[in-house]
Scaffold this active site. Structure first.
Site, short mmCIF file in Angstrom:
data_model
loop_
_atom_site.label_atom_id
_atom_site.label_comp_id
_atom_site.label_asym_id
_atom_site.label_seq_id
_atom_site.Cartn_x
_atom_site.Cartn_y
_atom_site.Cartn_z
CB CYS A 88 -17.94 -46.77 21.69
SG CYS A 88 -16.63 -47.30 22.79
CG LEU A 89 -18.99 -43.44 27.00
CD1 LEU A 89 -18.91 -43.70 28.50
CD2 LEU A 89 -19.66 -42.10 26.73
CD GLU A 131 -19.52 -51.29 27.85
OE1 GLU A 131 -18.28 -51.18 27.93
OE2 GLU A 131 -20.25 -50.44 27.32
ZN ZN Z 1 -17.45 -48.96 24.07
#
Ligand code: ZN
Length: 159
Positions: A88-89, A131
């Site tokens: 995850c960013l 998301e």
């Molecule tokens: Zn994420």
């Protein structure tokens, strides 16, 4: 074009519920463009609006060169199972093992507020689940099996 600051795990905005989008205003168009710019810059395959501090039900996904703008998305059907590593960013440099459906059918609205459906398998199905979770304040670290581990920047897709 603008790169927005990506919020990281521990930022409480990532834990909030996002609001539905009623209409695509110029500001929302700009937000969506910035989300793509930010995702591509960070070499991610998906980004949700709360990750850039905006509590709206918008995600962008591009796992294989086909971009999906998903406004007010919902999963309609899911089946099967896939277990694999996920990043995850908002949790940079880390990954963990998460089990997701292998197939999902989802509905969403595009920038013209036209409804569409997408059927997805494998990585795209995983990205959609990941998301959409962000829109409800859920992060993959909540679902991980075993420990979160360090990864090198080159070998992981981050969402
Ligand atoms: Zn994420």
């Amino acid at each position: 074009m603008a790169i927005r600051n990506i919020r990281e795990l521990g930022d409480e905005i990532l834990r909030k519920n996002c609001r539905e989008v009623k209409e695509v205003t110029p500001r929302i168009r700009e937000l969506i463009q910035d989300m793509y710019d930010t995702m591509y810059e960070a070499q991610g395959v998906g980004l949700a609006a709360p990750q850039v501090g905006i509590l709206k039900r918008i995600v962008v996904i591009d796992v294989d060169g086909t971009p999906y703008t998903m406004i007010n998305p919902q999963i309609l059907e899911k089946s099967g199972e896939q277990t694999g590593s996920e990043g995850c960013l908002s949790v940079p440099g880390k990954a963990g093992i998460v089990t997701r459906p292998n197939y999902v059918k989802a509905e969403a609205w595009n920038e013209e507020m036209e409804r569409y459906e997408v059927e997805a398998e494998g990585l795209l199905a995983r990205a959609i689940c990941h998301e959409l979770d962000h829109l409800d304040g859920v992060m993959y670290v909540d679902l991980v099996e075993g420990d979160i581990y360090d990864v090198t920047a080159e070998d992981e897709d981050e969402e």
